[in-house]
Design a protein around this motif. Structure first.
Motif, short mmCIF file in Angstrom:
data_model
loop_
_atom_site.label_atom_id
_atom_site.label_comp_id
_atom_site.label_asym_id
_atom_site.label_seq_id
_atom_site.Cartn_x
_atom_site.Cartn_y
_atom_site.Cartn_z
N ALA A 2 0.84 -1.21 0.00
CA ALA A 2 0.00 0.00 0.00
C ALA A 2 0.87 1.25 0.00
O ALA A 2 0.56 2.24 -0.68
CB ALA A 2 -0.94 -0.01 1.20
N GLY A 3 1.98 1.21 0.76
CA GLY A 3 2.87 2.36 0.82
C GLY A 3 3.52 2.64 -0.53
O GLY A 3 3.64 3.79 -0.95
N LEU A 6 0.88 4.22 -2.82
CA LEU A 6 0.65 5.64 -2.49
C LEU A 6 1.82 6.50 -2.96
O LEU A 6 1.63 7.62 -3.45
CB LEU A 6 0.45 5.80 -0.98
N GLY A 66 -1.76 10.32 3.49
CA GLY A 66 -1.98 8.88 3.57
C GLY A 66 -0.68 8.12 3.79
O GLY A 66 -0.64 7.15 4.56
N ILE A 67 0.41 8.56 3.12
CA ILE A 67 1.72 7.91 3.29
C ILE A 67 2.20 8.06 4.72
O ILE A 67 2.66 7.09 5.35
CB ILE A 67 2.74 8.50 2.29
N THR A 69 0.41 8.66 7.43
CA THR A 69 -0.45 7.89 8.32
C THR A 69 -0.11 6.41 8.28
O THR A 69 -0.05 5.73 9.31
CB THR A 69 -1.93 8.09 7.93
N LEU A 70 0.17 5.89 7.07
CA LEU A 70 0.50 4.48 6.92
C LEU A 70 1.80 4.15 7.64
O LEU A 70 1.89 3.12 8.33
CB LEU A 70 0.61 4.14 5.44
N PHE A 71 2.81 5.00 7.48
CA PHE A 71 4.09 4.75 8.14
C PHE A 71 3.96 4.86 9.65
O PHE A 71 4.62 4.13 10.40
CB PHE A 71 5.16 5.71 7.62
N TYR A 73 1.30 4.09 11.36
CA TYR A 73 0.62 2.86 11.77
C TYR A 73 1.61 1.69 11.81
O TYR A 73 1.59 0.87 12.74
CB TYR A 73 -0.52 2.55 10.80
N VAL A 74 2.48 1.60 10.79
CA VAL A 74 3.48 0.53 10.76
C VAL A 74 4.42 0.66 11.95
O VAL A 74 4.77 -0.36 12.60
CB VAL A 74 4.26 0.57 9.43
N GLN A 77 2.76 -0.56 15.07
CA GLN A 77 2.68 -2.02 15.10
C GLN A 77 4.01 -2.65 15.47
O GLN A 77 4.07 -3.65 16.20
CB GLN A 77 2.22 -2.55 13.74
N CYS A 92 11.80 7.89 11.87
CA CYS A 92 10.65 7.61 11.03
C CYS A 92 10.26 8.84 10.19
O CYS A 92 10.00 8.73 9.00
CB CYS A 92 9.48 7.16 11.90
#
Length: 423
Positions: A2-3, A6, A66-67, A69-71, A73-74, A77, A92
């Motif tokens: 997904a990253g 994007l 979106g990029i 936010t995705l990073f 979230y990763v 996790q 990060c």
């Protein structure tokens, strides 16, 4: 995955932005008259550049958010918590920033500059399809920016060419300045706005060879004219076949009338009347040519223009041993009064009298010579002795016949004075 997707979308929108807003006037004109749907779509989108840019920015910034936010979230996790250590948080952020700036902005924009039209064609359907998604937010942003611009922005940079001329005149009015310095700076200021038609040598004054002429017939004309490059035509001047470089002919001067000199002509370079000389100057450099044949909208020959003509717009007249001193025929009777040959271009007239180049735009129509201006002002072919005025200029016909105006006396009043138009 997904990253990566994007990031690819971010690069695509950044490249589209660079491609659309770096298209040249010629490329936009090509899209306008094209039969390809993709190029017509490019032209359609560029008719509302502000809307297009806002939609692209909304889309691009949405993808970048979106990029990030995705990073985030990763990272959460991996660490199992939303409270990241300071070192991990900084690492990060730096990594995501590098990816977005380098891969999503710099690389696609650099690439887009080299293949801008191709990228614009390929991304146009994508941008048109996504406009339905981004339009609500983009319209809101455009309304807000329009309100701010209307009520709060300071408009301090709407200077006209005439304002720049005035400022130059004021700045150079000292004992160390000269009319030549002012003329050169005026040429620099106007260089980007002058069209080919304004300074070309008109068709009636062109010298050219017919392909049916023999070598012995050419030689006297070559000596008489003194040009290093001469157009060659077949049937009429509307069918220019090429340009004869005299240096190419030198090894064959002793040949007989049967010599096929036509094999020496080089391909012609055609340009439209409306092209800016700044663009033509760049074309001359890229194509390594020094002469262009000017054609009108119907494809017929209007005149010709050389590299020397363009350079002279900045540095002034460049005369060599073959040039006539009376290429622009005029005489100055006093500080404000001149007599000009009717075929003198309005551009040359304005340059000589140091008046704004747009002084006659409202009345000249399609005319580009002093004689043409007289026809526009009188609405007929005037007789000797007739006079009329326009703004600061008073015109008196000095010589004319039933077909054309030959000489005009022109008095240029100071800016404080003004003439009324009379019949």
């Amino acid at each position: 995955m997904a990253g990566f997707l994007l990031l690819l979308l971010s690069a695509l929108t950044s490249g589209a932005e660079a491609a659309f807003f770096s298209l040249s006037e010629q490329e936009i004109a090509r899209c306008k008259t094209s039969t390809k749907k993709s190029e017509l779509l490019v032209y359609s989108l560029l008719q509302q550049p502000r809307k297009l840019l806002t939609n692209i920015l909304v889309l691009n910034n949405g993808i970048n958010v979106g990029i990030i936010t995705l990073f985030a979230y990763v990272a959460w996790q991996l660490y199992g918590t939303t409270s990241l250590p300071a070192g991990a948080l900084i690492a990060c952020l730096l990594f995501v920033t590098f990816l977005i700036v380098f891969c999503g902005e710099v690389l696609p924009k650099v690439y887009a500059q080299k293949k801008r039209l191709d990228i614009a064609r390929r991304t146009a359907p994508f941008l048109r399809a996504l406009q339905t998604i981004t339009s609500p937010l983009s319209q809101l942003l455009m309304a807000i920016s329009g309100h701010i611009e209307k009520h709060y922005m300071i408009r301090g940079y709407n200077h006209t060419i005439e304002d720049l001329h005035h400022n130059l005149d004021v700045a150079l009015t000292n004992e160390d300045s000269s009319p030549e310095e002012r003329r050169i700076l005026r040429g620099v200021v106007n260089f980007g706005s002058i069209t080919v038609r304004q300074i070309m040598r008109p068709r009636i004054d062109m010298e050219a060879f017919s392909t049916s002429a023999t070598l012995p017939q050419l030689l006297p004309q070559i000596v008489k004219w003194g040009y290093s490059r001469i157009p060659v035509y077949s049937e009429s001047m509307d069918k220019i076949e090429g340009i004869l470089y005299i240096k190419d002919l030198l090894p064959y001067l002793a040949e007989t009338a049967g010599f096929n000199w036509q094999q020496l002509i080089r391909p012609p370079f055609f340009v439209p009347e409306t092209q800016r000389i700044s663009d033509l100057f760049q074309d001359f450099k890229e194509k390594h040519v020094h002469m262009a044949i000017v054609v009108n909208e119907y494809g017929t020959t209007s005149g010709l223009l050389t590299l020397e003509d363009i350079v002279e717009e900045i540095v002034g007249e460049i005369n060599d041993e073959f040039d006539d001193d009376d290429d622009i025929i005029y005489s100055q009777l006093d500080e404000n009064t001149y007599i000009f040959d009717g075929k003198t271009s309005l551009h040359d007239f304005c340059k000589i009298t140091e008046v704004p180049f747009d002084a006659f735009n409202e009345v000249k129509g399609d005319n580009e010579t002093v004689a043409g201006l007289m026809l526009a002002l009188f609405s007929n072919i005037p007789r000797v002795g007739q006079a009329t005025s326009y703004g600061r200029f008073h015109f008196t016909i000095e010589s004319a016949d039933l077909k054309r105006v030959k000489r005009v006396k022109i008095n240029v009043a100071t800016k404080k004075e003004n003439y009324h138009k009379v019949g």
